[in-house]
Design an enzyme around this catalytic site. Structure first.
Site, short mmCIF file in Angstrom:
data_model
loop_
_atom_site.label_atom_id
_atom_site.label_comp_id
_atom_site.label_asym_id
_atom_site.label_seq_id
_atom_site.Cartn_x
_atom_site.Cartn_y
_atom_site.Cartn_z
N SER A 25 48.69 35.26 1.50
CA SER A 25 47.56 34.41 1.13
C SER A 25 47.90 32.93 1.18
CB SER A 25 47.06 34.78 -0.27
OG SER A 25 48.13 34.70 -1.22
N TRP A 55 49.91 30.48 -3.68
CA TRP A 55 49.15 29.23 -3.63
C TRP A 55 49.90 28.11 -4.38
CZ3 TRP A 55 43.15 29.05 -3.50
CH2 TRP A 55 42.69 29.76 -2.39
N ASP A 86 47.92 32.22 -15.37
CA ASP A 86 47.65 33.63 -15.12
C ASP A 86 48.02 34.44 -16.35
OD1 ASP A 86 47.26 35.30 -12.19
OD2 ASP A 86 47.86 36.46 -13.94
N ASP A 102 44.89 33.29 -20.87
CA ASP A 102 43.56 33.69 -20.42
C ASP A 102 42.77 32.44 -20.06
OD1 ASP A 102 41.00 34.65 -20.10
OD2 ASP A 102 40.95 35.79 -21.96
N LYS A 167 37.94 32.05 -4.30
CA LYS A 167 37.66 33.21 -3.45
C LYS A 167 36.33 33.82 -3.85
CE LYS A 167 40.92 36.21 -2.59
NZ LYS A 167 41.91 37.31 -2.81
#
Length: 313
Positions: A25, A55, A86, A102, A167
């Site tokens: 990615s 990324w 994350d 979160d 995305k």
């Protein structure tokens, strides 16, 4: 990326391992940057849903490491600050502050802003996606909710004129997402990098020129839904009641679709035959999983408890 994979003849998969990227990615963000110059003048960046970190690797190389070559004594110099967020743990990356949290929690927003010294971000991106079910309508809905969650945080931490990339799954109801984003950004474009498989619903929404809504102050609260968060923003939701079923006339916003990447580059839907004259080299994973879902099973097997667990079932 594992050592054995059905995608082992996918050139982007192999190139990612050869060049040290944690996932293929990385090429998607690189090709998006080639098309839109996303990193120009950017110094404060947030990578949401960042694990395993491909990324963040791109952001580190293209922003942090290139800034190290600049003259730090210049008055115009601003030290880059990159933040990756994350729920899953992530191995360290040079120049990137990792926050395991979160993205919908207010404390996460405060942590990000503290890293930036109270300043707002220039660029926010998200490559996050749910575990797909194969039911396209359901997958598209869940992905849209994830984007709205990322957008909530973005509205609170992105500076005016900033850029947001996420995305998306292109489906029959994606026009609603385009419309909502069109109220918050000067320009909204749907982009498909060449490294993204054409057979996939996946694309990326590139939102340029953040324009906060007049009279609306976004506040991230723990018990507030995305609908409640955007309730007073006026981003196009019709307010209806039992006595008034008329819809106000709204301008329809259609995001242009752009294919990114050089046409001479590799086709992500093709598999390429490996040269038989060359010795086959098995490449090790660039980054071993930090918290794989099968970790508990491996620990039970190592302790000899796996058979016991099977018998109990």
């Amino acid at each position: 990326m594992g050592k054995s994979s059905k995608d082992k003849r996918d050139l982007y998969y192999r190139k990612a391992k050869e060049e040290g990227w944690r996932a293929r990615s990385a090429f998607k963000l690189l090709q998006l940057n080639e098309q839109f110059q996303l990193f120009k003048g950017v110094r404060r960046v947030v990578d949401l849903c960042a694990a395993p970190g491909s990324w963040s690797q791109v952001l580190s190389r293209e922003i942090y490491q290139k800034a190290k070559l600049e003259d730090t004594k210049l008055e115009s110099y601003i030290e880059p600050k990159l933040v990756a967020v994350d729920l899953q743990p992530m191995s360290p990356i040079e120049g990137v502050t990792t926050i395991q949290a979160d993205i919908t929690h207010p404390r996460t927003m405060n942590k990000i802003l503290s890293v930036f010294g109270g300043e707002k971000a220039d660029f926010v991106c998200s490559d996050g996606a749910p575990d797909v079910t194969g039911l396209h309508d359901l997958d598209e809905y869940i992905q849209a909710q994830l984007i709205l969650s990322a957008l909530q945080l973005t509205c609170c931490i992105l500076k005016e004129g900033g850029t947001f990339v996420a995305k998306i799954f292109r489906g029959r109801d994606i026009d609603l997402m385009y419309s909502q984003l069109g109220f918050l950004f000067e320009k909204v474009v749907c982009a498909k990098p060449r490294s993204s498989r054409g057979t996939s619903l996946e694309s990326f929404i590139v939102c340029i020129g953040y324009k906060p809504r007049l009279g609306w102050k976004p506040t991230l609260e723990l018990d507030k839904s995305t609908e409640e968060f955007f309730q007073n923003s006026g981003i196009g939701r019709a307010q209806l009641n039992k006595n008034d079923l008329s819809f106000p006339l709204e301008e329809r916003i259609i995001a242009p679709f752009i294919a990114c990447g050089d046409l001479s580059s590799y086709d992500s839907d093709a598999t390429y035959t490996l040269d038989k004259n060359l010795e086959r080299l098995s490449l090790d994973p660039v980054q071993m999983p930090t918290a794989p879902p099968y970790k508990t099973a491996l620990e039970m097997k190592r302790r000899g408890n796996m058979q016991l667990a099977v018998r109990k079932k």
